[in-house]
Every structure is written in structure tokens, then in C-alpha cells.
Design an enzyme around this catalytic site. Structure first.
Site, mmCIF file in Angstrom:
data_model
loop_
_atom_site.group_PDB
_atom_site.id
_atom_site.type_symbol
_atom_site.label_atom_id
_atom_site.label_comp_id
_atom_site.label_asym_id
_atom_site.label_seq_id
_atom_site.Cartn_x
_atom_site.Cartn_y
_atom_site.Cartn_z
ATOM 1 C CB THR A 155 37.850 38.601 29.779
ATOM 2 O OG1 THR A 155 37.950 39.737 28.913
ATOM 3 C CG2 THR A 155 36.653 38.769 30.707
ATOM 4 C CE LYS A 181 37.535 42.734 29.925
ATOM 5 N NZ LYS A 181 37.205 42.155 28.577
ATOM 6 C CB THR A 192 35.053 52.203 26.459
ATOM 7 O OG1 THR A 192 36.229 51.456 26.755
ATOM 8 C CG2 THR A 192 34.193 52.270 27.676
ATOM 9 C CD GLU A 278 40.484 38.859 21.226
ATOM 10 O OE1 GLU A 278 41.105 37.903 21.703
ATOM 11 O OE2 GLU A 278 39.262 38.975 21.314
#
Length: 649
Positions: A155, A181, A192, A278
Site C-alpha cells: 500500500t 508489507k 506485525t 512513515e
């Protein structure tokens, strides 16, 4: 080859346009990248999994919990672009359908498929695109497509994340491979984001379930990117035995070597997540009401205000309110998702367990303002503090089937008994039908009731009547009465949660179903918070349809799944009668079977006895009693003689 590095695993991918269709697109964008993958094992896998600790769980996480109990997984279906979280009953239907569509294409049973979704929260899955994607991915299976699968689940990731190695065991070499991911919402409070590790090692049943948590603790649970734990976080270990080694048992040197190899693969992938993280900042005002206490309200507010993902969404003008719901869920504050109410800048975006239609442009505009107000009501309120002594009891579960004629004559007395059971520390779970009410409503609508072997033939129109009566009248009436009598009750259908997965009983019966599996989690969660669950006897099928199920059968399956101390069926007769016409006070299992085989027990008593016999697989005692007798529950439970018929081993 990543997740297909181990022998016996193949993968296929498809470009569905899931994110685009979720956002309202009418066609797949040009140059659409793959956003769905299917991973197939040639053999059934010993499988272990750990999932999000967030109180708000995606539909796929709930379904995977159930399917893992069977431990015969052969396939994964994973999509990006849509998380299928905070989507209410429709989300569960879509997750079940994804499992069924994958199973149908691979000639498997639905419970052999695990489902994962990642992407935007609070939007319904574009199932037509998903359906086409599953068909395409299943037709594209190849061991060489492991890296393609890793790209399909991305994503916000900037790169695919994979790892693989070989381990030398006493019986030869085995392969381990994985993909994951995640570049946000990774935190030590979680397993996770999405991670899958496969091996062709042969292992003893249950070994992967024993290994998965220690592996997570030494890898993914050590990563902290932005302090969030997602609604969808999943880590799965799958071992298919394709290497042909002697099955590895717990505590053996081979088990230690295999676990060390799996940890190494997991740590490499965990570090790749940390490198791809991020984050962002912005000031927010958060107001929280309806909490169990002021401290819990503060806990929830701080969780939202400090969430990097919430601040990222606001800073970027992204109207992704699902991140706020997610932050509330993992805050540690008690909350009732079905009563959670959330507004942003005065605009309601979430209520009654799901998102509401809202002008996303207006939400984006609110996020662009220098000051943003977020208001959340957690749906707990002062009521949970009113009877704190109830919460101190952790007693036995008693499943009680109520409804029908048995409730017409002694409704208040029966429900007073239920409230009293809760007061003294027992944990009653009510299951109800509503046969007379369904018949009356059907006739009022011009539908002619039809029965076969004592069960109502349920076509599509009749199923709508069943749902309308059970969830719109009978259940609310029972809940309101319990609350009026001083208890706390919550009504739910088997579709909710979903707490009952069903399959068709037979083509000639229409939407009449049998119980395939009971999901205990939403029921035990309500019990743990002092509520009486009131469950309508409707199940959710893998095909997305609701099914009408005999309430006695549902009660028995509930009792078995919950490990109840007792099953009590309230009926409109005194109990099981013998050939002499007298009520049989105690009926042993073998004697009950004999009486049915010889025709001594007939008619509507047969399904009740069958339900009692089914419950004895795990429940010590089952009771058939006359619900027309005032306080029949107390007479059965709290007197030496009891009433009705007790069925026992």
C-alpha cells in the site's frame, strides 16, 4: 521467490483496481498494478497466527481466527487498497465470500482459506472487482510468482519486502520464505502489519501455533515505526511438509533449528519495515464522552491525539477517519463498537458499528483548518459503573434458549430469573427463536408458511420476514425487558461478529441452515463486560446469505463452543414424557437415543433432545423445562428436585 521459495507453494496475482473502485472509480485505471494475490499450498498446512491487539478488528482477522481453529489451511487470499475494517455486517459477508470464491476456484473448503486485507478503513469492498481478481489470480498460480505476490500486497510501501533461506536439519534441508508489507501502523503492541512465512518442513500438528508468538516477539514486535496498531495486523506461519522430512516435534533440536531460521527470515523483514516507515505531525483537539470513567476518556483522547497516522491524515487533508477509530480501538479504553459515535468538525462519520455517508470533501476541508475538533462517544457510559460488583464475578456460563409460546405466559418472570443469575455471578447467554411471531407476520403479508420435518421452509421473502421479526421485534423486546428489570443486555444476530457461520441445510429447504462454526469472541467480550448476550438464531453463510437456523440447535452449538456449565431449553411442555405419560426427571444419553429410535419420543421433542445430546460433547448437563411455569429457571437451578427433564451422560 519469497513466499513461494519453500516447496509446494505457488502464487498468482491480479490487477483489480480495488483502491480505485473503493474511491468511486467506474473502471480500472490504466497501468493498474497488481493489488490481489492468492497463495496455494499443494498440501494442508500446519498453521499458526497472531493478530492485532486492537479492539477494533477487521472482518478478515475475525474470520481467520475461526478458520485457524480447524488447522487445515491450504490457501491465502490477500488484497491491498481496502482494509474491510469498520464495515459492519457487510464486511463479514465480504470476507466470508472472499474465502468461498477462492475455495471454489481451487476446489477447497472455505475454512481452508485465510483472508487478509489492507488499505483504507471504513469503505465497503468492491466485490465485483475482487471476484474477477480472485478468478484471475487462481488461474495464474506459479512458484515463480512469489515476488509478484509481495508487490501485490503493498500500500504505502515503497518497496516489496521479502526474505528466504535454507536450514539444515537432521532429516535434510528445508526451505523458509516470507513476504510482508508495512510502512505505518507497526508497533510493539502488535504482531506485525501483514507478514507471511512459509516452510516446506514437515512438523507435528500445532507446532506452528506454538512458534508464531515467540517468533513475533523476537522480530516484528520489536519494531516501532509510528506507535499505531492496525485493525488488520496479521502474522502467519505455514508448514506444508513438502520436504518429506520426519515430522518435527516440539522441544527437539530440529524444532530449535527451524525456529531459528524462521526468526532470521522474520527479522530481515521486520528491519525492512522499519526502514520504510512513515510519520507526520499536527495539533488536534479531541473530546471523548461515554467512557467508563474520566481516566478512560483521557486514555482514549491521548491515543487519538498522539497517533502519527491520525496526524498524517490531517496534515495531508486525507479524510481517512478510519485511523481515528483505529486509535480509539487500541487505546486500552473500554468501548462498544456498536455504540461508538464519531464526528469531525461537527460531521458524523461513524455510528452503530459502521461508517455513514458523509461528504468527504467537507471532511477534507475540516482537516485543512488550523484547529480541528474530533468528538468520540465510546458507548460505555455510567451504566458499567452502576453495578461494579457484577464485574467481580467470573462464574459459569449457562446457555438458555427462550422464545415462542414458552415466553408468552411467563416472560417477565423468566427474564427476572436471567437478571438474578447475572447478579449472583453466573453468566447467562440467551438464544431465541420466534416461530409464532414469524408465522403471524408471514400470514399478515400473504405468505403461506410451509414446514418440512418440523423446520420452516424459508424462501427469500420468508427469510426477510425472519430477520425482520427476530432482529426487529423479538430481540429488542427481550433486551428492553432485561434492561427494565435491572440487567444489562445486548441483542445480536448470528450475522453480527459474525458469531454464527452457517451452511445450507438442503436445496429443498431454501435459506434454512445448519451451524458450521461459532465465533465465541464477541459473546465472551459481552459477558466479560457484564452484559447478557441475546442472540437471534440467524447465521451468516460463506455465500453472504443469512440463514434461518433452529434455535434449539443454535443454543446447543453455543453451549459447546462456550464450554457452558448447562444448556437449558425452555419449551411449552413439562419435559420429556415416558410411555406412562409421566415426565422423565433424569434421562441418560443412551436412554435418550433409544427412546428416539423406538418412537417413544416424537415430534418437536426430537430436535430438542438432539440438541441436548449434541451439547453433551462438552456440557455436563442439559435441561428441557416448562418455560410457562413462573421462575422455572430458578426452580431448575436452585432447588434440589428441579423441574422438567435433565439429560446427562
Amino acid at each position: 521467490m519469497a513466499v513461494t521459495f519453500a516447496g509446494g507453494f505457488r502464487a498468482g496475482t491480479a490487477a483489480c483496481g480495488i483502491k480505485a473502485f473503493t474511491a468511486g472509480a467506474k473502471a480500472i485505471p490504466t497501468e493498474q498494478k497488481s493489488d490481489l494475490c492468492v497463495v496455494l499450498s499443494e498440501r494442508a498446512c500446519d498453521t499458526g497466527g497472531v493478530f492485532t491487539t486492537n479492539k477494533v478488528k477487521s472482518a478478515s482477522v475475525v474470520i481467520d481466527h475461526l478458520h485457524l481453529q480447524h488447522n487445515r489451511v491450504r490457501a491465502l487470499v490477500i488484497n491491498s487498497g481496502n482494509a474491510n475494517a469498520c464495515t459492519g455486517a457487510q464486511g463479514f459477508k465480504d470476507a466470508l465470500l472472499m474465502a468461498k470464491l477462492t475455495a471454489d476456484n481451487l476446489d477447497l473448503d472455505p475454512d481452508q482459506v485465510l483472508v487478509s486485507s489492507t488499505g483504507v478503513i471504513g469503505r465497503y469492498m468492491p466485490m465485483q472487482a475482487v471476484r474477477s481478481g480472485i478468478e484471475a489470480a487462481c488461474a495464474d498460480l506459479d512458484a515463480a510468482h512469489g515476488d509478484d505476490a509481495a508487490r501485490a500486497i503493498m500500500t504505502t510501501d515503497s518497496v516489496p519486502k521479502t526474505s528466504s533461506l535454507e536450514v539444515e536439519l537432521s532429516g535434510g534441508r528445508v526451505k523458509i520464505g516470507g513476504m510482508c508489507k508495512g510502512s505505518g501502523m507497526i508497533h510493539p503492541n502488535m504482531a506485525t502489519m501483514l507478514a507471511y512465512i512459509t516452510t516446506d518442513a514437515a512438523v507435528a500438528p500445532g507446532l506452528m501455533a506454538a512458534m508464531v508468538k515467540p517468533v513475533a516477539d523476537r522480530s516484528f514486535n520489536q519494531v516501532s515505526v509510528d506507535g499505531d496498531s492496525s485493525t488488520n495486523d496479521t502474522f502467519l506461519l505455514l508448514a506444508n511438509g513438502d520436504a518429506g522430512n520426519r515430522p518435527i516435534t516440539a522441544g527437539s533440536p530440529d524444532a530449535a533449528a527451524l525456529q531459528a531460521g524462521i526468526v532470521e527470515v522474520a527479522q530481515i523483514m521486520a528491519r525492512s519495515i522499519a526502514r520504510d516507515g512513515e510519520g507526520a505531525t499536527k495539533l488536534i483537539t479531541v473530546r471523548v464522552g461515554g467512557a467508563a470513567s474520566d481516566s478512560e476518556a483521557s486514555l482514549a483522547a491521548r491515543s487519538v491525539a498522539s497517533s502519527s497516522l491520525v496526524k498524517t491524515a490531517i496534515h495531508g487533508g486525507d479524510p481517512n477517519w478510519g485511523r481515528i477509530v483505529c486509535a480509539l480501538g487500541y487505546s486500552g479504553a473500554e468501548m462498544a463498537i456498536d455504540r461508538l459515535h464519531l464526528s469531525i468538525g461537527g460531521m458524523v462519520v461513524f455510528e452503530r458499528g459502521g461508517g455513514v455517508e458523509v461528504d468527504l470533501g467537507a471532511v477534507r476541508h475540516a482537516f485543512e483548518q488550523p484547529e480541528i475538533e474530533i468528538v468520540a462517544t465510546l458507548g460505555i457510559g455510567d451504566g458499567i459503573e452502576a453495578l461494579p460488583y457484577i464485574k467481580r464475578f467470573h462464574g459459569q456460563i449457562v446457555v438458555v434458549k427462550v422464545g415462542g409460546k414458552a415466553m408468552e405466559q411467563a416472560k417477565d418472570e423468566t427474564l427476572q430469573d436471567v437478571v438474578l443469575l447475572r447478579y449472583v455471578g453466573m453468566q447467562p447467554v440467551l438464544v431465541h427463536g420466534g416461530g409464532p411471531e414469524i408465522t403471524a407476520m408471514s400470514e399478515r403479508l400473504g405468505l403461506v408458511p410451509a414446514f418440512k420435518n418440523g423446520l420452516r421452509v424459508t424462501d427469500e421473502k420468508t427469510m426477510e420476514v425472519v430477520k425482520m421479526v427476530l432482529t426487529g421485534k423479538v430481540s429488542p423486546d427481550i433486551v428492553a425487558s432485561i434492561n427494565r428489570l435491572g440487567g444489562q443486555a445486548v441483542g445480536m444476530s448470528g450475522e453480527d461478529g459474525p458469531c454464527i457461520i452457517a451452511e445450507p441445510l438442503g436445496a429443498d429447504m431454501g435459506f434454512v441452515g445448519r451451524v458450521v462454526q461459532v465465533n465465541q469472541e464477541p459473546i465472551t467480550a459481552l459477558l466479560g463486560r457484564g452484559y447478557v448476550p441475546v442472540i437471534a438464531s440467524i447465521g451468516l453463510g460463506y455465500d453472504g446469505h443469512a440463514y434461518n437456523i433452529n434455535a434449539d440447535t443454535v443454543a446447543a452449538e453455543m453451549a459447546v463452543a462456550l464450554g457452558a456449565a448447562k444448556l437449558i431449553l425452555l419449551t411449552d411442555v413439562p419435559g420429556v414424557r415416558g410411555v406412562d405419560g409421566n415426565v422423565v426427571a433424569v434421562l441418560a444419553r443412551d436412554d435418550a437415543r433409544r427412546r428416539m429410535e423406538t418412537g417413544e419420543v416424537t415430534g418437536g421433542m426430537i430436535p430438542k433432545l438432539e440438541a441436548c445430546l449434541r451439547s453433551l460433547d462438552r456440557v455436563p448437563q442439559a435441561h428441557i423445562i416448562d418455560g410457562r411455569v413462573p421462575h422455572s429457571l430458578l426452580l431448575e437451578l436452585f432447588t434440589e428436585a428441579g423441574i422438567g427433564t435433565m439429560v446427562t451422560l
